[in-house]
Scaffold this active site. Structure first.
Site, PDB file in Angstrom:
ATOM      1  N   HIS A 170       0.970  -1.354   0.508  1.00 29.59           N
ATOM      2  CA  HIS A 170      -0.039  -0.276   0.013  1.00 29.59           C
ATOM      3  C   HIS A 170       1.045   0.800   0.034  1.00 29.59           C
ATOM      4  O   HIS A 170      -0.209   2.488  -0.408  1.00 29.59           O
ATOM      5  CB  HIS A 170      -1.336  -0.511   0.896  1.00 29.59           C
ATOM      6  CG  HIS A 170      -2.142  -0.889   0.673  1.00 29.59           C
ATOM      7  ND1 HIS A 170      -3.264  -0.831   1.003  1.00 29.59           N
ATOM      8  CD2 HIS A 170      -2.066  -2.489   1.196  1.00 29.59           C
ATOM      9  CE1 HIS A 170      -4.016  -1.968   0.967  1.00 29.59           C
ATOM     10  NE2 HIS A 170      -3.461  -2.616   1.104  1.00 29.59           N
ATOM     11  N   ASP A 385       3.047  10.107  -0.782  1.00 25.15           N
ATOM     12  CA  ASP A 385       2.555   8.632   0.080  1.00 25.15           C
ATOM     13  C   ASP A 385       1.891   7.411  -1.420  1.00 25.15           C
ATOM     14  O   ASP A 385       2.537   7.255  -2.183  1.00 25.15           O
ATOM     15  CB  ASP A 385       1.144   9.716  -0.655  1.00 25.15           C
ATOM     16  CG  ASP A 385      -0.012   9.474   0.815  1.00 25.15           C
ATOM     17  OD1 ASP A 385       0.401   8.250   0.989  1.00 25.15           O
ATOM     18  OD2 ASP A 385      -0.612  10.317   0.695  1.00 25.15           O
TER      19      ASP A 385
HETATM   20  C1  GDG Z   1      -2.077   4.236   3.284  1.00 20.78           C
HETATM   21  C2  GDG Z   1      -0.718   5.195   2.163  1.00 20.78           C
HETATM   22  C3  GDG Z   1      -2.481   4.412   1.050  1.00 20.78           C
HETATM   23  C4  GDG Z   1      -8.398   9.813   7.948  1.00 20.78           C
HETATM   24  N1  GDG Z   1      -8.923  11.140   8.438  1.00 20.78           N
HETATM   25  C5  GDG Z   1     -10.209  10.810   9.441  1.00 20.78           C
HETATM   26  C6  GDG Z   1     -10.488   9.838   7.978  1.00 20.78           C
HETATM   27  N2  GDG Z   1      -9.912   9.618   7.643  1.00 20.78           N
HETATM   28  C7  GDG Z   1      -9.280   8.269   6.382  1.00 20.78           C
HETATM   29  C8  GDG Z   1      -9.280   8.661   5.352  1.00 20.78           C
HETATM   30  C9  GDG Z   1      -8.871   7.618   4.714  1.00 20.78           C
HETATM   31  C10 GDG Z   1      -7.681   7.135   5.684  1.00 20.78           C
HETATM   32  O1  GDG Z   1      -7.802   7.813   6.951  1.00 20.78           O
HETATM   33  C11 GDG Z   1      -6.122   7.307   4.581  1.00 20.78           C
HETATM   34  O2  GDG Z   1      -5.613   7.198   3.870  1.00 20.78           O
HETATM   35  P1  GDG Z   1      -4.880   7.850   3.242  1.00 20.78           P
HETATM   36  O3  GDG Z   1      -4.668   7.035   2.227  1.00 20.78           O
HETATM   37  O4  GDG Z   1      -4.725   9.263   2.646  1.00 20.78           O
HETATM   38  O5  GDG Z   1      -3.551   7.651   3.912  1.00 20.78           O
HETATM   39  P2  GDG Z   1      -3.090   6.638   4.703  1.00 20.78           P
HETATM   40  O6  GDG Z   1      -3.663   6.705   5.979  1.00 20.78           O
HETATM   41  O7  GDG Z   1      -1.273   7.065   5.245  1.00 20.78           O
HETATM   42  O8  GDG Z   1      -2.375   4.335   3.780  1.00 20.78           O
HETATM   43  C12 GDG Z   1      -1.717   5.515   1.487  1.00 20.78           C
HETATM   44  C13 GDG Z   1      -3.839   3.725   1.587  1.00 20.78           C
HETATM   45  O9  GDG Z   1      -2.619   3.149   2.534  1.00 20.78           O
HETATM   46  C14 GDG Z   1      -4.304   2.385   0.863  1.00 20.78           C
HETATM   47  O10 GDG Z   1      -3.898   1.869   0.280  1.00 20.78           O
HETATM   48  O11 GDG Z   1      -3.850   5.435  -0.631  1.00 20.78           O
HETATM   49  O12 GDG Z   1      -0.755   6.259   0.426  1.00 20.78           O
HETATM   50  O13 GDG Z   1       0.534   5.477   2.737  1.00 20.78           O
HETATM   51  O14 GDG Z   1      -9.715   6.647   3.913  1.00 20.78           O
HETATM   52  O15 GDG Z   1     -11.014   8.826   5.393  1.00 20.78           O
HETATM   53  N3  GDG Z   1     -11.523   8.467   9.119  1.00 20.78           N
HETATM   54  C15 GDG Z   1     -12.334   9.353   9.121  1.00 20.78           C
HETATM   55  N4  GDG Z   1     -12.480  10.590  10.698  1.00 20.78           N
HETATM   56  C16 GDG Z   1     -10.821  11.163   9.893  1.00 20.78           C
HETATM   57  O16 GDG Z   1     -10.833  12.573  10.962  1.00 20.78           O
HETATM   58  N5  GDG Z   1     -13.308   8.478  10.526  1.00 20.78           N
END
Ligand code: GDG
Length: 499
Positions: A170, A385
């Site tokens: 990921h 990312d």
């Molecule tokens: C890893 C990789 C890759 C965020 N704030 C809140 C909240 N979130 C949820 C978002 C989103 C998730 O958290 C964050 O996903 P990201 O992709 O932006 O980043 P990582 O956590 O670092 O994820 C990344 C991912 O895996 C998938 O393969 O895209 O590059 O680093 O879903 O919605 N959810 C809630 N409240 C918040 O304040 N409920």
């Protein structure tokens, strides 16, 4: 999908939230994008999800029963792999989060290469492999997720397991000169070559991996490239490993539906009331040094200095979700963010206007969706990312199609979204400020045209498309059926041509 066997999903965490109340355990099924996409496949084919339940408590009968009860809700089996506090510390906190995470995001100065962490990572990976072996049936297909579990296939091969084993990373895979710093570089690469299929988010990651194999393991395997895939062949037994690109998507329809539903619509209306005549610039990031939050704040400060006409007309809402706070680098980052927020608000606030609204907490889903739906601009500014789901979720929730996505060139999502987002280099503070300025002044018809393009992409390549494509390649391998996933080169000529 072909093949008749069951699907075994293996990830660090089980898709469960465990809670202990007055000595009793309760398990609530998780609801992330991955779970949403995999659950129907698991129910349809039959399947098992193997992972750590998230607690280091000894596996009591109570705890096992709570997990057992959750199976009734999920409709597929859940198999817990228990870790004690020392294992959690070295495998999860140190090796996964203080070695692999910073190294794979090109931040070697934050790595703690502790030999005992490598040993315990191996021990925990062997335990996960043991759990897979115990539940594996002849026709099963095993899909292992992410950087916590890169050695599971090697352990299974040593136990003479011959079923198809696939892996998806990921997070990004680093370039050769960065990966080479890992003391266990050859071993870890060889471990990954025990899979049949290794999937990455972008062509950049696939190419980095293929190059690492050809330079660091020339005696072990040969590498060929064909139509966006790499084919790695073991020299000894001629076994082949396919390396492909599978950019993860989101449950677009689910986000769009929930964003339109009354609880979110009401919250969104209320937010608008609170920010009359003002554009909202939104940032939603886990507390992590890869996400570029200080640079985003610096760019916002520069915007207010350089284009004072925006003062009082724009508010930056920055949500920072607490994460890995026990690691000192994360605590320092929190302090830096809070210092910058304080400085900007101290310098620019006027009666009735505070330029930065800062939330250090996880928002409830409805609240998050209301911000996505309301904000005129979203800035995702990671230094690097794997994908960045926040950028895609924002597009899915912008049902009025008035928003502008500002996206770092170094997010994996750039490969799919660069044509319609405003792209910037997150290290270039003035460039990022100019991008915000451009977005604030962007005419309505251009916003709409761009957002429609973004939403088209997020809809077409959603998380169901992702699961389907991965399983089809894993189980059929008819590569000619799969169009090559786009490539994006930061700073390259495609930027000027496309935007
Ligand atoms: C890893 C990789 C890759 C965020 N704030 C809140 C909240 N979130 C949820 C978002 C989103 C998730 O958290 C964050 O996903 P990201 O992709 O932006 O980043 P990582 O956590 O670092 O994820 C990344 C991912 O895996 C998938 O393969 O895209 O590059 O680093 O879903 O919605 N959810 C809630 N409240 C918040 O304040 N409920």
């Amino acid at each position: 999908m072909t093949g008749k066997g069951r699907l075994l999903i293996v990830s660090n965490r089980l898709p469960l939230m465990m809670e202990e109340r007055e000595g009793n355990w309760f398990a609530k099924p998780g609801a992330g994008g991955l779970v949403t996409a995999l659950a129907p496949v698991l129910r349809d084919r039959g399947g098992v999800w193997i992972g750590w339940p998230g607690t280091t408590e000894a596996p009591s009968v109570q705890l096992r029963q709570a997990i057992g009860r959750a199976v009734a809700d999920t409709g597929y089996d859940l198999v817990p792999v228990f870790l004690d506090a020392t294992e959690k510390h070295f495998y999860y906190r140190v090796f996964a989060n203080e070695v692999i995470w910073p190294l794979f995001h090109d931040m070697t100065s934050r790595c703690r290469f502790r030999p005992e962490a490598w040993d315990i990572y191996g021990r925990v990976n062997a335990r996960f492999a043991g759990a897979v072996g115990e539940h594996l049936q002849t026709d099963d297909f095993v899909w292992i997720h992410d950087y916590h579990l890169m050695q599971v296939a090697r352990h299974l091969r040593e136990a003479k397991v011959e079923q198809r084993l696939a892996f998806f990373l990921h997070i990004p895979f680093p370039p050769l000169d960065i990966f080479t710093k890992l003391p266990w570089r050859r071993q870890l690469l060889a471990d990954l070559l025990a899979f049949d299929l290794v999937g990455f988010q972008t062509q950049r990651d696939r190419r980095n991996f293929a190059r690492c194999v050809s330079v660091l393991l020339p005696d072990v395997a040969s590498v060929r490239t064909r139509g966006g895939y790499s084919i790695i062949q073991h020299r000894q037994d001629k076994r082949r490993v396919l390396i492909g690109v599978f950019p993860i998507g989101i449950d677009q329809a689910g986000f769009a539906r929930d964003a339109a539903a009354p609880p979110v619509a009401e919250r969104a209306w209320y937010l608008h009331e609170n920010y009359p005549e003002r554009q909202i610039v939104l940032g939603v990031d886990r507390l992590d040094y890869t996400k570029g939050v200080p640079e985003k704040l610096e760019a916002f400060r520069y915007l207010l200095q350089r284009w004072p006409q925006h003062n009082e007309n724009v508010t930056l809402v920055q949500v920072v979700v607490p994460s890995r706070w026990e690691i000192p680098h994360y605590e320092q980052l929190k302090q830096e963010i809070e210092r910058l927020v304080g400085e900007i608000n101290g310098e620019f606030s006027r009666p009735g206007w505070v330029p930065v609204h800062y939330h250090y907490r996880a928002l409830a889903r409805d609240e998050l969706l209301a911000y996505y739906r309301t904000a005129e601009i979203l800035i995702a500014s990671p230094w690097k990312d794997g994908m960045n789901l926040v950028a895609k979720e924002y597009c899915a929730c912008d049902i009025e199609e008035r928003g502008v996505l500002l996206l770092s060139e170094f997010a994996g999502a750039a490969a799919q979204l660069h044509r319609y987002a405003i792209m910037f280099n997150p290290h270039d503070i003035t460039g990022m400020a100019e991008a915000i300025h451009q977005a604030l002044d962007m005419p309505e018809d251009e916003r709409r045209r761009r957002m429609r393009g973004l939403r088209r992409n997020v809809r077409a390549q959603d998380v169901f498309w992702w699961v389907d494509r991965f399983l089809q390649v894993a189980l059929q391998r008819r590569l000619q059926d799969f169009p090559v996933i786009d490539e994006f080169v930061p700073g390259g000529s495609s930027l000027a041509a496309e935007t």
